[in-house]
Motif scaffolding. Structure first.
Motif, PDB file in Angstrom:
ATOM      1  N   SER A 456      -6.569  -3.238   5.039  1.00 14.06           N
ATOM      2  CA  SER A 456      -5.690  -2.837   6.107  1.00 14.06           C
ATOM      3  C   SER A 456      -5.673  -3.685   7.483  1.00 14.06           C
ATOM      4  CB  SER A 456      -5.561  -1.498   6.328  1.00 14.06           C
ATOM      5  OG  SER A 456      -6.726  -1.025   7.121  1.00 14.06           O
ATOM      6  N   GLU A 603       5.774  -9.769   3.502  1.00 17.49           N
ATOM      7  CA  GLU A 603       4.392 -10.533   2.868  1.00 17.49           C
ATOM      8  C   GLU A 603       3.999  -9.966   1.564  1.00 17.49           C
ATOM      9  OE1 GLU A 603       0.904 -10.848   5.896  1.00 17.49           O
ATOM     10  OE2 GLU A 603       0.126  -9.294   4.575  1.00 17.49           O
ATOM     11  N   GLN A 641       4.523  -6.268   1.895  1.00 20.26           N
ATOM     12  CA  GLN A 641       4.560  -5.737   3.120  1.00 20.26           C
ATOM     13  C   GLN A 641       5.618  -6.176   4.001  1.00 20.26           C
ATOM     14  OE1 GLN A 641       0.639  -4.865   4.842  1.00 20.26           O
ATOM     15  NE2 GLN A 641       1.475  -5.562   7.020  1.00 20.26           N
ATOM     16  N   TYR A 657       4.750  -1.299  10.200  1.00 19.78           N
ATOM     17  CA  TYR A 657       4.790  -2.069   8.950  1.00 19.78           C
ATOM     18  C   TYR A 657       4.833  -0.823   7.747  1.00 19.78           C
ATOM     19  CZ  TYR A 657       0.011  -1.352   8.243  1.00 19.78           C
ATOM     20  OH  TYR A 657      -1.314  -0.680   7.881  1.00 19.78           O
ATOM     21  N   LYS A 659       4.467  -0.591   3.422  1.00 20.07           N
ATOM     22  CA  LYS A 659       3.827  -1.441   2.309  1.00 20.07           C
ATOM     23  C   LYS A 659       4.268  -0.476   1.128  1.00 20.07           C
ATOM     24  CE  LYS A 659      -0.638  -1.438   2.089  1.00 20.07           C
ATOM     25  NZ  LYS A 659      -2.157  -1.747   2.446  1.00 20.07           N
ATOM     26  N   ALA A 661       3.613  -0.992  -3.453  1.00 21.79           N
ATOM     27  CA  ALA A 661       2.784  -1.648  -4.350  1.00 21.79           C
ATOM     28  C   ALA A 661       2.590  -0.917  -5.517  1.00 21.79           C
ATOM     29  CB  ALA A 661       1.379  -2.030  -3.828  1.00 21.79           C
ATOM     30  N   GLU A 707      -3.011   3.737   9.896  1.00 27.07           N
ATOM     31  CA  GLU A 707      -2.135   3.718   8.713  1.00 27.07           C
ATOM     32  C   GLU A 707      -2.405   5.079   7.883  1.00 27.07           C
ATOM     33  OE1 GLU A 707      -1.983  -0.113   6.161  1.00 27.07           O
ATOM     34  OE2 GLU A 707      -3.236   1.340   4.828  1.00 27.07           O
ATOM     35  N   GLN A 709      -1.402   6.489   3.954  1.00 25.62           N
ATOM     36  CA  GLN A 709      -1.198   6.011   2.549  1.00 25.62           C
ATOM     37  C   GLN A 709      -0.891   7.218   1.609  1.00 25.62           C
ATOM     38  OE1 GLN A 709      -4.975   4.555   1.813  1.00 25.62           O
ATOM     39  NE2 GLN A 709      -4.999   2.799   3.224  1.00 25.62           N
TER      40      GLN A 709
END
Length: 730
Positions: A456, A603, A641, A657, A659, A661, A707, A709
C-alpha cells in the motif's frame, strides 16, 4: 452395679471401680451438702455428696475428685491431677461438671474424666488426659468446646450408651482408638451412643479412628455418628470407622473431607450419608448403603462395593489421583437418584473404569470421562462402561469425550441394559485436532497480512522523491475455514519498517529497499481454545516506475514463525504444544498508472505471490501427535485502483483512493496428519477485495498514509484490515 462393671472392657471397669473406691493414696476430703472453693494447691482428694459444690479457681490445684448425688464441680482455670489408676474427675448419678480453661489429668491407668448414670461434663478451652481420656456410660454426656482429650495408653473416649459432642477445633486422640463406642447394657436392647463432631478432630495412633462394637457380653445396639463442618477422622491403621459384633451404625458426614476406609464385619451394618460437599476418599467394606447428597463425593481408592447407592446431586469419583491402582470396578446392588460418575478410560489399550449394578438401576445419571490425545486402536469394538441388571436408569455424558482425533459419545446397547462409548457420528474433530489443523493453516494469512503494509506504499512513492525511511503499523482480522470442518478467527497486529533509495541511470525511477518487522496473531478456535503465532521477518524489495506509467514491484521476504496452541479439551482440562518453523515468500506486481483530468488517475494491476512454509511436527501434552508437510500458497490477483490528487493552498497534497481486486488461491493440497489420520488444509478459491485509503504529502519530506481493507470469499473472510504509516524522505 458390680454386674454392670464386669460386663465392660477390663480397663473401663477398672477405671470406674477406682473412681468409685477413691482416687489415690491421700485421704479423701468429704463434702456432704457443702460448698468449697480451692484457690491454691492442696494435696487433697475430694468426694462430693448430697448436692455439694466444689470450685477450683485459677491457681488452685487438687488431687482426684469424685462427685455424686446431684453435686457439681467447677474448675475455672485450675488444675486437677490424679495418679496411678485414679480418675481426674469422676462424675456419677446425675452430677455436673464445668471445666473452663482447666487442666485435668488422670493416672496412667485411669481416666482424665469419667461420667456415669446421666451425668454431664462441659469442657471449654480445657485439656484432659489420662491412660484413656474419658469413659461415659448410661446416658452421660461430655461436651468439648475448643478442648483436647487424650488417651495416652488406650483410647480417647469410651462411650457406653452415651453422647460425646466436640466443637470449636477440639481434638480427641487415643493410642489404640480415638473413640470406642458400644451399647448401654442397662437399657433394653442396648441403648445407643451418639457422636457429634463440629469442626473437630478424632485420631488414633495404631487402630481405627472410631470403633463401634458390641458389649463384652454380646449385647448389640445402635450408634449415630455425625461429622460436620470440616471435622477430621484419622485412623492409625487407615480406617476411619470400624463396625463389629452385630452393631448397626448411621454415619453422616456434612461439609467435611475425610480420608480412610470404612470397614464393617459380616454381622454388622452401616449406612453412610455424605452431604453438603462432604467427601470420603477410601474403601468401603460391607457398607449397607451410601447416600451422596448436595455435592457429597466418594473417591474410590481401589475396586469397590456397596449395597444401595443413592445419588442426589452427588458424585462417585473413580479417578483418584493419589493412588497407582489403575482403573477400578464399582459393584452396586441397587442404584437410584441422580448424580455424576467421574471415570477414566484408555481406549488405546481397551481398558477403563466400570460401573456394575447387579440389581435395578434407576434415575438419571451423568458420566464425566477424561479425554486424551491418543487415538483408540483401529477397528476396536465399542467400550462397555456401565452394566446394569435392569431398571429404567438413563446415563449420559456430562461433556463430550476427546479420544485423540475424534469425539466420542455414550450409547445404550441394542436390546441391552449396558452402555457403551462409541465414536460420534460424522467424524467430529476434538478441540485438540481442531487447533492443530487450524494452526498449520494460518501461516499464509500471517504472511499476506504483513505484505499488505508494503504493497500500500505505492501512493507514497509516486508523490515522494528520492530515498526515504518508512514505518507502518497494521491490524487485520480473518475468519477462516480451512477444510476438514476447521473454522477459527485470527487477529493480527504488527509493525513494519524499512528504508529505500533511488538507483540512477534508468528510465523513470528505480528504488531498492530493505524491510523488517514483527507481527503477532491470536487464533480463536472457540470454547476457550486459542493459538498464538509470533512472526519475525526481514526482506528486500525493488520498485521500478517508468515515465510512461508502467511499474513493477517485487518483494522477497523471510519469516521465522513461533507457534503455540493452548487447548481446552471437552472435559475442561487444558493441553498445550508449540513448534517453530520458517517461511520464504515472494511477490511480483505489474501495473500501469494512467493520469486523467483534474488530478484523477486509474491504476490497473496484476499480482502473483508465492509462499513456502516448511513442514514440522509436534505433540500436545495430552499425547496428540500433529505433522504438517507445509503450508504453501500461490495467490493470483487482478485489480485496479482509482484516485485523485488534491493540491491544498498550503502546498500539501492529498490523494484519496479506492481499490478493488479479485484474488484466487491455487494451492489446495497442504497435507496434515493428526495421529494416524490424514487431512488436507485447503484455502483455495476466489475472493473479492476492496480497500479505501488516503495518502497525504504534508511537507517536502513527510508523508502520512492510512488504508482500510475488506475481503470475502471461499474459506477466507477479512472483516477488516487497517494499516497506518508514515514516510520520511531525504
Amino acid at each position: 452395679m458390680k454386674s454392670m462393671i464386669s460386663a465392660m472392657p477390663l480397663n473401663v471397669a477398672l477405671g470406674l471401680a477406682c473412681a468409685m473406691a477413691g482416687t489415690g493414696l491421700a485421704e479423701a476430703k468429704d463434702l456432704d451438702g457443702q460448698d468449697e472453693t480451692v484457690s491454691m494447691p492442696v494435696s487433697d482428694n475430694y468426694t462430693l455428696r448430697n448436692r455439694s459444690n466444689l470450685v477450683v479457681t485459677s491457681g488452685g490445684r487438687t488431687l482426684g475428685i469424685i462427685a455424686e448425688s446431684g453435686s457439681t464441680v467447677t474448675v475455672n482455670g485450675g488444675q486437677v491431677m490424679a495418679s496411678g489408676a485414679a480418675t481426674g474427675i469422676a462424675m456419677r448419678e446425675g452430677t455436673q461438671a464445668s471445666l473452663d480453661g482447666a487442666t485435668v489429668t488422670g493416672g496412667t491407668s485411669g481416666y482424665g474424666v469419667s461420667a456415669i448414670n446421666a451425668s454431664s461434663i462441659v469442657a471449654e478451652g480445657s485439656t484432659i488426659r489420662g491412660g484413656s481420656g474419658t469413659a461415659l456410660s448410661h446416658g452421660s454426656v461430655l461436651e468439648l468446646i475448643g478442648s483436647t482429650l487424650t488417651g495416652t495408653r488406650q483410647v480417647g473416649a469410651y462411650l457406653n450408651g452415651s453422647t460425646l459432642i466436640a466443637s470449636g477445633g477440639s481434638v480427641i486422640s487415643g493410642k489404640v482408638n480415638g473413640l470406642d463406642v458400644s451399647p448401654d447394657l442397662a437399657a433394653d436392647g442396648g441403648g445407643g451412643s451418639q457422636v457429634k463432631l463440629d469442626g473437630s478432630k478424632v485420631m488414633s495412633e495404631t487402630g481405627s479412628a472410631i470403633l463401634v462394637r458390641a458389649a463384652t457380653d454380646g449385647t448389640t445396639g445402635t450408634a449415630a455418628i455425625e461429622v460436620g463442618n470440616g471435622s477430621e477422622l484419622i485412623g492409625g491403621n487407615g480406617t476411619i470407622l470400624e463396625v463389629t459384633g452385630g452393631m448397626s451404625t448411621d454415619f453422616t458426614a456434612d461439609n467435611s473431607q475425610l480420608s480412610g476406609d470404612v470397614v464393617v464385619d459380616g454381622t454388622s451394618s452401616a449406612n453412610l450419608v455424605l452431604r453438603n460437599n462432604a467427601s470420603l476418599r477410601g474403601n468401603l467394606v460391607n457398607v449397607q448403603s451410601l447416600a451422596l447428597e448436595s455435592g457429597g463425593r466418594w473417591i474410590l481408592t481401589k475396586d469397590g462395593e456397596v449395597g444401595d447407592l443413592t445419588l442426589d446431586n452427588g458424585t462417585v469419583d473413580f479417578t483418584d489421583r493419589d493412588t497407582m491402582t489403575g482403573f477400578k470396578t464399582l459393584t452396586v446392588d441397587n442404584l437410584k437418584g441422580s448424580g455424576i460418575f467421574v471415570m477414566g478410560i484408555d481406549l488405546a489399550s481397551g481398558t477403563g473404569d466400570l460401573l456394575k449394578v447387579t440389581g435395578a438401576a434407576e434415575g438419571n445419571h451423568q458420566l464425566s470421562i477424561a479425554g486424551t490425545g491418543v487415538d483408540p486402536v483401529e477397528g476396536q469394538a465399542p467400550h462397555r462402561i456401565v452394566e446394569t441388571g435392569g431398571g429404567d436408569a438413563t446415563f449420559g455424558l456430562l461433556h463430550e469425550i476427546d479420544f485423540g482425533t475424534f469425539l466420542y459419545t455414550l450409547e445404550k446397547g441394542d436390546g441391552e441394559d449396558n452402555w457403551y462409548l462409541k465414536q460420534k457420528p460424522g467424524h467430529v474433530l476434538t478441540p485438540s485436532a481442531h487447533a492443530v489443523l487450524g494452526m498449520f493453516s494460518a501461516a499464509p494469512t500471517v504472511w499476506y497480512g504483513e505484505l499488505s503494509s508494503l504493497r500500500s506504499r505505492m501512493g507514497e512513492l509516486r508523490l515522494g522523491h528520492g530515498q526515504g525511511l518508512w514505518m507502518r503499523s497494521y491490524g487485520n482480522r480473518y475468519n477462516l475455514s480451512a477444510g476438514s470442518a476447521v473454522a477459527y478467527q485470527q487477529d493480527q497486529n504488527g509493525v513494519s519498517f524499512g528504508a529505500d533509495g533511488t538507483l540512477p541511470g534508468y528510465d523513470g525511477r528505480w528504488l531498492l529497499g530493505v524491510m523488517g518487522g514483527y507481527s503477532e496473531s491470536d487464533l480463536d478456535y472457540s470454547l476457550g481454545s486459542s493459538g498464538k503465532i509470533k512472526s519475525y521477518y526481514v526482506g528486500a524489495y525493488s520498485t521500478w516506475m517508468a515515465d510512461s506509467g508502467y511499474y513493477i514491484d517485487a518483494v522477497l521476504k523471510y519469516n521465522r514463525f513461533r507457534n503455540r496452541n493452548d487447548v481446552v479439551m471437552s472435559d475442561g482440562r487444558k493441553t498445550k504444544g508449540e513448534y517453530h518453523n520458517d517461511g520464504l515468500g515472494a511477490s511480483v506486481e505489474v501495473g500501469r498508472h494512467f493520469k486523467l483530468d483534474d488530478g484523477w488517475y486509474v491504476e490497473p494491476f496484476t499480482q502473483l505471490s508465492t509462499l513456502w512454509v516448511d513442514g514440522d511436527s509436534y505433540t500436545l501434552d495430552n499425547g496428540l501427535r500433529a505433522e504438517s508437510d507445509g503450508a504453501n500458497s500461490v495467490l493470483g490477483k487482478v485489480g485496479a485502483q482509482v484516485g485523485r490528487s488534491l493540491a491544498l493552498d498550503n502546498g500539501s497534497v492529498l490523494q484519496p483512493y479506492l481499490k478493488v481486486a479479485a484474488a484466487h488461491e491455487f494451492i489446495n493440497s497442504n497435507k496434515v496428519k493428526v495421529n494416524d489420520n490424514h487431512f488436507t488444509n485447503d484455502l483455495s478459491g476466489t475472493r473479492g477485495e476492496v480497500a479505501v485509503g488516503l495518502v497525504a504529502q504534508v511537507s517536502d519530506v513527510l508523508q502520512l498514509h492510512g488504508e482500510f481493507q475488506y475481503s470475502n470469499g471461499e474459506h477466507i473472510e477479512q472483516p477488516y484490515g487497517v494499516n497506518l504509516g508514515l514516510r520520511y524522505n531525504f
